[in-house]
Write an enzyme that holds these catalytic residues in place. Structure first.
Site, PDB file in Angstrom:
ATOM      1  N   SER A 127       5.451  -6.858  11.417  1.00  0.00           N
ATOM      2  CA  SER A 127       5.418  -7.890  10.385  1.00  0.00           C
ATOM      3  C   SER A 127       6.695  -7.932   9.560  1.00  0.00           C
ATOM      4  O   SER A 127       7.331  -6.899   9.297  1.00  0.00           O
ATOM      5  CB  SER A 127       4.224  -7.621   9.456  1.00  0.00           C
ATOM      6  OG  SER A 127       4.272  -8.438   8.300  1.00  0.00           O
ATOM      7  N   GLU A 129       6.650  -8.277   6.556  1.00  0.00           N
ATOM      8  CA  GLU A 129       6.334  -7.540   5.334  1.00  0.00           C
ATOM      9  C   GLU A 129       6.954  -6.144   5.351  1.00  0.00           C
ATOM     10  O   GLU A 129       7.064  -5.507   4.296  1.00  0.00           O
ATOM     11  CB  GLU A 129       4.815  -7.431   5.163  1.00  0.00           C
ATOM     12  CG  GLU A 129       4.131  -8.730   4.778  1.00  0.00           C
ATOM     13  CD  GLU A 129       4.288  -9.070   3.304  1.00  0.00           C
ATOM     14  OE1 GLU A 129       4.514  -8.146   2.499  1.00  0.00           O
ATOM     15  OE2 GLU A 129       4.193 -10.262   2.951  1.00  0.00           O
ATOM     16  N   TYR A 153      -0.021  -2.802   3.056  1.00  0.00           N
ATOM     17  CA  TYR A 153       0.006  -3.423   4.384  1.00  0.00           C
ATOM     18  C   TYR A 153       1.375  -3.251   5.027  1.00  0.00           C
ATOM     19  O   TYR A 153       1.496  -2.849   6.188  1.00  0.00           O
ATOM     20  CB  TYR A 153      -0.333  -4.912   4.259  1.00  0.00           C
ATOM     21  CG  TYR A 153      -0.166  -5.690   5.545  1.00  0.00           C
ATOM     22  CD1 TYR A 153      -1.120  -5.628   6.543  1.00  0.00           C
ATOM     23  CD2 TYR A 153       0.955  -6.499   5.751  1.00  0.00           C
ATOM     24  CE1 TYR A 153      -0.970  -6.354   7.726  1.00  0.00           C
ATOM     25  CE2 TYR A 153       1.121  -7.219   6.921  1.00  0.00           C
ATOM     26  CZ  TYR A 153       0.160  -7.147   7.905  1.00  0.00           C
ATOM     27  OH  TYR A 153       0.315  -7.853   9.068  1.00  0.00           O
TER      28      TYR A 153
END
Length: 325
Positions: A127, A129, A153
């Site tokens: 990801s 992120e 996350y």
């Protein structure tokens, strides 16, 4: 006929990937996490359910025994690991569960692969992120950009990303990471900001709501369409060697831009309806994401079919069918 196993097959990406692989002649198998309301858990797979219903298995990323059982039964040629607690804001509320599913879950699957089917090719859903607020001097994030995640996350995804690289190098396994930036569609959960905005805007237009509360309107994201991104996943596993690739559009928009486009398409002014609620702010904000997908374009010949605007148009049309009179 190749056999593919998709963890999280009933999610947004899992459903589009299933359709893509079936079109390419694959035998598709999938792992479901049990839902107490069974009628809802395969809704995104309705169009292909009759084809794959006998190839769905209950298992959980936190239960290695269940993963081993499925691997032994299916003996897949390709694995796409899409299962996760994938909502970033909720990962602050459920940090341990998020870490168990995303990080330890990936380790469970990798151990299963090493022991049961070491010849398989595996795609890991990594990801954007993972980068957090780290970016290169030109404002982009790419495969070589340092990772400095700003959420549980993101931290868990970094753990899984590095595990994939470690197992690839340690055991000579075909394991690849796709570092995907935000991607949306009509199948996106309505607690994610894109579909939340679209759904509420359509409801406001139809007199079913009068207010939309959001968090940080100035945050920018690189938004693409899930259909384009699952094609990149497939291309990554067709490459002649395992590697890591960024999947992005290279264009970022703010949440404010998102609201402006969606409400304007419905002949509304978002400023009349959108408010701020601090509960939607993250404890540590991720301000900007913008990916450089040059490597994917050059090596995999990956290209986009959707723009930010055409993606939102499709999402608006879908919600209008549900709520417009």
């Amino acid at each position: 006929m190749k056999k593919a196993l998709i963890t999280g097959i009933n999610g947004q990406d899992g459903s589009y990937l299933t359709e893509l692989l079936l079109e390419k002649g694959y035998e598709v198998h999938g792992i479901l996490k049990r839902n107490s309301v069974a009628e809802n858990q395969t809704a995104r797979l309705d169009d292909v359910y009759s084809t794959i219903k006998d190839n769905l298995y209950y298992a959980d990323m936190t239960d290695m025994a269940s993963l081993v059982r499925v691997l032994q039964e299916v003996q897949p040629d390709e694995i796409y690991n899409l299962a996760a607690q994938s909502h970033v804001r909720i990962s602050f509320d459920q940090p341990i569960y998020t870490s168990q599913t995303v990080a330890i879950g990936t380790m469970n699957l990798l151990e299963g692969i090493r022991l049961i089917c070491p010849g398989v090719r595996m795609y890991q859903a990594s990801s954007s992120e993972m980068f957090g607020n780290s970016f290169d001097e030109d404002g982009f994030q790419r495969e070589t950009t340092p990772m400095n995640p700003t959420s549980p996350y993101g931290c868990a995804k970094v753990f899984g990303y590095n595990l994939v690289r470690n197992y690839r190098n340690s055991y000579n396994l075909f394991l690849s990471n796709g570092i995907l930036f935000n991607h949306e569609s009509p199948r996106r959960g309505t607690n994610f900001v894109t579909n939340k905005v679209v759904k509420e805007a359509v409801k406001i237009k139809n007199g079913l709501s009068d207010k939309l509360l959001l968090g940080n309107l100035d945050a920018t994201r690189d938004w693409g369409h899930s259909k384009d991104y699952v094609n990149c996943m497939w291309l990554i596993l067709q490459h002649d060697k395992p590697d890591d690739f960024v999947c992005s559009t290279g264009i970022s928009h703010s949440v404010k831009d998102l609201c402006d486009y969606v409400f304007t398409k419905l002949d509304l002014d978002y400023r009349d309806y959108v408010g701020i609620d601090e509960k939607y702010f993250r404890p540590e904000e991720l301000n900007d994401l913008k990916g450089d997908c040059t490597k994917s374009q050059n090596i995999l010949s990956w290209k986009h079919e959707y723009t930010f605007e055409s993606m939102l148009d499709e999402m608006i049309a879908y919600q209008k069918k549900l709520y417009m009179k």
